[in-house]
Design a protein around this motif. Sequence first.
Motif, mmCIF file in Angstrom:
data_model
loop_
_atom_site.group_PDB
_atom_site.id
_atom_site.type_symbol
_atom_site.label_atom_id
_atom_site.label_comp_id
_atom_site.label_asym_id
_atom_site.label_seq_id
_atom_site.Cartn_x
_atom_site.Cartn_y
_atom_site.Cartn_z
ATOM 1 N N ARG A 43 -47.077 22.369 25.822
ATOM 2 C CA ARG A 43 -46.786 22.561 27.245
ATOM 3 C C ARG A 43 -46.071 21.315 27.752
ATOM 4 O O ARG A 43 -46.581 20.195 27.610
ATOM 5 C CB ARG A 43 -48.075 22.766 28.040
ATOM 6 C CG ARG A 43 -47.825 22.967 29.542
ATOM 7 C CD ARG A 43 -49.101 22.809 30.350
ATOM 8 N NE ARG A 43 -50.079 23.807 30.055
ATOM 9 C CZ ARG A 43 -50.085 25.039 30.569
ATOM 10 N NH1 ARG A 43 -49.123 25.402 31.392
ATOM 11 N NH2 ARG A 43 -51.038 25.894 30.257
ATOM 12 N N ARG A 54 -52.244 17.584 36.469
ATOM 13 C CA ARG A 54 -52.472 18.880 35.834
ATOM 14 C C ARG A 54 -52.782 18.715 34.352
ATOM 15 O O ARG A 54 -53.643 19.405 33.810
ATOM 16 C CB ARG A 54 -51.258 19.793 36.039
ATOM 17 C CG ARG A 54 -51.044 20.189 37.492
ATOM 18 C CD ARG A 54 -49.830 21.088 37.650
ATOM 19 N NE ARG A 54 -50.054 22.393 37.034
ATOM 20 C CZ ARG A 54 -50.671 23.413 37.626
ATOM 21 N NH1 ARG A 54 -51.152 23.269 38.852
ATOM 22 N NH2 ARG A 54 -50.813 24.563 37.006
ATOM 23 N N ARG A 57 -56.315 17.362 33.956
ATOM 24 C CA ARG A 57 -57.302 18.414 34.210
ATOM 25 C C ARG A 57 -57.419 19.359 33.018
ATOM 26 O O ARG A 57 -58.511 19.740 32.611
ATOM 27 C CB ARG A 57 -56.910 19.226 35.451
ATOM 28 C CG ARG A 57 -57.206 18.546 36.767
ATOM 29 C CD ARG A 57 -56.933 19.505 37.897
ATOM 30 N NE ARG A 57 -57.056 18.863 39.184
ATOM 31 C CZ ARG A 57 -57.747 19.366 40.194
ATOM 32 N NH1 ARG A 57 -58.389 20.501 40.042
ATOM 33 N NH2 ARG A 57 -57.803 18.741 41.346
ATOM 34 N N GLU A 58 -56.262 19.754 32.480
ATOM 35 C CA GLU A 58 -56.300 20.695 31.371
ATOM 36 C C GLU A 58 -56.926 20.064 30.136
ATOM 37 O O GLU A 58 -57.721 20.697 29.436
ATOM 38 C CB GLU A 58 -54.894 21.204 31.046
ATOM 39 C CG GLU A 58 -54.899 22.237 29.928
ATOM 40 C CD GLU A 58 -53.734 23.185 29.989
ATOM 41 O OE1 GLU A 58 -53.891 24.336 29.552
ATOM 42 O OE2 GLU A 58 -52.651 22.782 30.461
ATOM 43 N N ALA A 61 -60.611 20.025 30.679
ATOM 44 C CA ALA A 61 -61.177 21.366 30.623
ATOM 45 C C ALA A 61 -61.268 21.862 29.185
ATOM 46 O O ALA A 61 -62.293 22.423 28.769
ATOM 47 C CB ALA A 61 -60.351 22.324 31.468
ATOM 48 N N LEU A 62 -60.199 21.680 28.407
ATOM 49 C CA LEU A 62 -60.222 22.141 27.019
ATOM 50 C C LEU A 62 -61.292 21.412 26.214
ATOM 51 O O LEU A 62 -61.926 22.002 25.330
ATOM 52 C CB LEU A 62 -58.847 21.944 26.381
ATOM 53 C CG LEU A 62 -57.702 22.768 26.978
ATOM 54 C CD1 LEU A 62 -56.418 22.528 26.194
ATOM 55 C CD2 LEU A 62 -58.047 24.250 27.018
ATOM 56 N N HIS A 172 -61.697 28.457 36.816
ATOM 57 C CA HIS A 172 -60.419 28.396 36.114
ATOM 58 C C HIS A 172 -59.304 28.069 37.112
ATOM 59 O O HIS A 172 -58.442 27.241 36.849
ATOM 60 C CB HIS A 172 -60.136 29.736 35.424
ATOM 61 C CG HIS A 172 -58.869 29.758 34.643
ATOM 62 N ND1 HIS A 172 -57.619 29.878 35.231
ATOM 63 C CD2 HIS A 172 -58.641 29.687 33.309
ATOM 64 C CE1 HIS A 172 -56.687 29.870 34.294
ATOM 65 N NE2 HIS A 172 -57.266 29.763 33.114
ATOM 66 N N ASN A 179 -52.816 35.048 32.306
ATOM 67 C CA ASN A 179 -53.410 33.919 31.591
ATOM 68 C C ASN A 179 -54.538 34.338 30.660
ATOM 69 O O ASN A 179 -55.357 33.507 30.265
ATOM 70 C CB ASN A 179 -53.922 32.877 32.595
ATOM 71 C CG ASN A 179 -52.793 32.060 33.188
ATOM 72 O OD1 ASN A 179 -51.776 31.836 32.546
ATOM 73 N ND2 ASN A 179 -52.963 31.620 34.423
ATOM 74 N N ASP A 199 -54.085 28.284 30.132
ATOM 75 C CA ASP A 199 -53.634 27.620 31.358
ATOM 76 C C ASP A 199 -54.810 27.143 32.210
ATOM 77 O O ASP A 199 -55.116 27.699 33.273
ATOM 78 C CB ASP A 199 -52.730 28.535 32.186
ATOM 79 C CG ASP A 199 -51.978 27.747 33.261
ATOM 80 O OD1 ASP A 199 -52.250 26.529 33.407
ATOM 81 O OD2 ASP A 199 -51.130 28.326 33.948
ATOM 82 N N TRP A 200 -55.424 26.056 31.769
ATOM 83 C CA TRP A 200 -56.580 25.479 32.458
ATOM 84 C C TRP A 200 -56.175 24.268 33.295
ATOM 85 O O TRP A 200 -57.007 23.420 33.602
ATOM 86 C CB TRP A 200 -57.633 25.080 31.425
ATOM 87 C CG TRP A 200 -58.213 26.261 30.707
ATOM 88 C CD1 TRP A 200 -57.706 26.871 29.597
ATOM 89 C CD2 TRP A 200 -59.400 26.975 31.049
ATOM 90 N NE1 TRP A 200 -58.510 27.923 29.228
ATOM 91 C CE2 TRP A 200 -59.559 28.006 30.092
ATOM 92 C CE3 TRP A 200 -60.360 26.829 32.067
ATOM 93 C CZ2 TRP A 200 -60.620 28.900 30.137
ATOM 94 C CZ3 TRP A 200 -61.419 27.712 32.110
ATOM 95 C CH2 TRP A 200 -61.543 28.741 31.156
ATOM 96 N N ALA A 201 -54.907 24.191 33.691
ATOM 97 C CA ALA A 201 -54.403 23.001 34.369
ATOM 98 C C ALA A 201 -54.937 22.821 35.779
ATOM 99 O O ALA A 201 -54.773 21.747 36.368
ATOM 100 C CB ALA A 201 -52.873 23.032 34.411
ATOM 101 N N ALA A 203 -58.262 23.699 36.557
ATOM 102 C CA ALA A 203 -59.726 23.840 36.477
ATOM 103 C C ALA A 203 -60.396 22.976 37.543
ATOM 104 O O ALA A 203 -60.029 21.817 37.738
ATOM 105 C CB ALA A 203 -60.209 23.444 35.086
#
Length: 309
Positions: A43, A54, A57-58, A61-62, A172, A179, A199-201, A203
């Motif tokens: 990405r 973003r 955050r992603e 989250a991952l 999410h 998504n 797409d957890w940007a 979260a």
Amino acid sequence: MRRQLGADEWIAGARALHGGITAEMRRLTICTRDGGTRDLVLRTYVDAECAEDRLDREARALTDLTGTGVPAPRLVAVDPTAAHGEYPSLLMTHLEGRTVLDEVGVEARVPLLARQLVAIHALRPAARPREYVTRTTADTVVVPRCADAAVWVAAVDVIRRPPPLSAGSFLHRDFQPGNVLFDVPPTWPADARITGVVDWAAASWGPADLDVAHCSTNLALLHGPAWGPRFAEAYEEAGGVLAAAASERLSWQVRDALACSEEVRQVSQPWREAGRPDLTTPVVEGRLDTYLSALMHAPGHGHLTSDVG
């Protein structure tokens, strides 16, 4: 990429993935000298003011989702400030499956989406993500030319009030069919299963109603206004808990629908590219107007009074 590949690995191919609005997505095929292959997804934010936020955050989250049972990609590497490349980027594992926006089989997919979202909201990461943010205001709403003006005036009045206070959940914040990846047997769409959520940007931590309202709006625009309320029902049938008061639910539903008014052209174009040429901007605007009108006229809400309609 070179930092993440083994000494015997190389990038054998790259293919653009469609559907992204804020970032470019590429599927990279990695080969090894012994003939093995694996796929990664890159990405890249080419032009985004909030890229660092973003990507942070992603990545978080991952990491939090690892081992939870929620089918999310695994984080491989992240470069939020473009220290190792031209643009801020995130590298993750590739998940099998595809997004499905077809009309065929939507009846079977909606309960699957609802159960998946309930599972996401049940997560309790060791450290809470940042609080949710809503950017839509009375001044940013874009009223479609075809709209019922009285309905939109009343809806804008709803979001002039402070958001309801409610218990928080892991969100999410962009949970919608675009998504979610599915495996759909070609001869039996009813046997579809979810293979991934991507797409957890965005979260965040906040009320479950936010995610439910967002998926409801997207389903209403993709498949018709009746699918918005149906998703909320499916979420509760799956064990999810929404705000007890109808006025609080309405606040979140209306806020998300109005937020979508600002992005109709942005979301309708990827949908058409994904195989829904029927979803022209006027069609999507018309569905949004019908959906918002249904929300505002729903029994028990009483938001359309004689002075506006």
